[in-house]
Design a protein around this motif. Structure first.
Motif, short mmCIF file in Angstrom:
data_model
loop_
_atom_site.label_atom_id
_atom_site.label_comp_id
_atom_site.label_asym_id
_atom_site.label_seq_id
_atom_site.Cartn_x
_atom_site.Cartn_y
_atom_site.Cartn_z
N GLU A 1 0.84 -1.20 0.00
CA GLU A 1 0.00 0.00 0.00
C GLU A 1 0.88 1.25 0.00
O GLU A 1 2.09 1.18 0.28
CB GLU A 1 -0.94 -0.01 1.21
CG GLU A 1 -1.99 -1.11 1.10
CD GLU A 1 -3.07 -1.02 2.15
OE1 GLU A 1 -2.93 -0.26 3.12
OE2 GLU A 1 -4.09 -1.72 1.98
N SER B 1 -1.38 -3.92 -4.52
CA SER B 1 -2.19 -3.32 -3.46
C SER B 1 -2.36 -1.81 -3.58
O SER B 1 -3.19 -1.22 -2.89
CB SER B 1 -1.57 -3.64 -2.09
OG SER B 1 -1.69 -5.02 -1.83
N ALA C 1 -4.69 2.35 -1.65
CA ALA C 1 -5.13 1.07 -1.09
C ALA C 1 -6.26 0.51 -1.96
O ALA C 1 -7.38 1.02 -1.93
CB ALA C 1 -5.60 1.24 0.35
N THR D 1 -7.85 -2.05 -1.48
CA THR D 1 -8.91 -2.61 -0.63
C THR D 1 -10.15 -1.71 -0.67
O THR D 1 -11.27 -2.19 -0.57
CB THR D 1 -8.47 -2.71 0.86
OG1 THR D 1 -7.86 -1.49 1.23
CG2 THR D 1 -7.51 -3.85 1.08
N GLY E 1 -12.23 -2.90 -3.27
CA GLY E 1 -12.39 -4.36 -3.29
C GLY E 1 -11.53 -5.05 -4.33
O GLY E 1 -11.92 -6.09 -4.86
N ASP F 1 -7.93 -5.52 -3.87
CA ASP F 1 -6.59 -5.80 -3.32
C ASP F 1 -6.14 -7.22 -3.69
O ASP F 1 -6.92 -8.17 -3.56
CB ASP F 1 -6.62 -5.65 -1.79
CG ASP F 1 -5.24 -5.67 -1.18
OD1 ASP F 1 -4.30 -5.16 -1.82
OD2 ASP F 1 -5.11 -6.20 -0.07
#
Ligand SMILES: *[C@@H]1O[C@H](CO)[C@@H](O)[C@H](O)[C@H]1NC(C)=O
Length: 137
Positions: A58, A88, A119, A121, A124, A126
């Motif tokens: 990240e 990431s 990031a 993540t 959704g 990652d």
């Protein structure tokens, strides 16, 4: 009403065919180990520009920079450059938008990127990307 549905289908189909053709014709980007922010990155390839940065950690850490001589950039396989299901964070060069894909061949689930995403993540995505394409915004 049926005529309108058929006409719409034809239009959507034409759009899909033309985007596939662009992707197939365009050359993929080439990966190099990143040494700093994308704004300062210089392509090691003559006449190529830096288009994208993909990072295993990240906040744009442990990255590859991707260079290309033309836009759009054809399907570029990150897995074969050591980033398989491990990206990431990402950053596009100014004026460039890139689409990440889950497969190594620019198919499957996708995520459009414009700018910096520290990031994946958050969207959704990652540790999911294995290939990408890029184009001018
Ligand atoms: C890309 O991001 C910039 C800055 O946020 C925005 O102005 C522009 O509309 C975006 N373009 C696309 C195609 O998403």
């Amino acid at each position: 009403m049926m005529f309108n549905v058929v006409a719409l289908f034809a239009l959507v189909n034409a759009a899909l065919v033309s985007s596939t053709a662009i992707r197939a014709d365009a050359a993929p980007a080439v990966a190099h180990k990143a040494t700093g922010p994308i704004a300062n990155a210089i392509s090691p390839i003559a006449n190529a520009i830096v288009v994208f940065q993909t990072c295993v950690d990240e906040n744009l850490k442990n990255c590859l920079i991707w260079s290309a001589t033309t836009l759009p950039v054809g399907c570029s396989n990150t897995a074969s450059s050591g980033q398989a299901n491990s990206i990431s964070s990402v950053q596009t060069a100014a004026g460039v938008g890139c689409t990440l894909f889950t497969s190594t061949t620019c198919s499957g689930q996708s995520q459009f990127i414009n700018g910096t995403l520290n990031a994946l993540t958050v969207v959704g995505f990652d540790n999911k990307a294995n290939s990408f394409t890029c184009a001018s915004l």
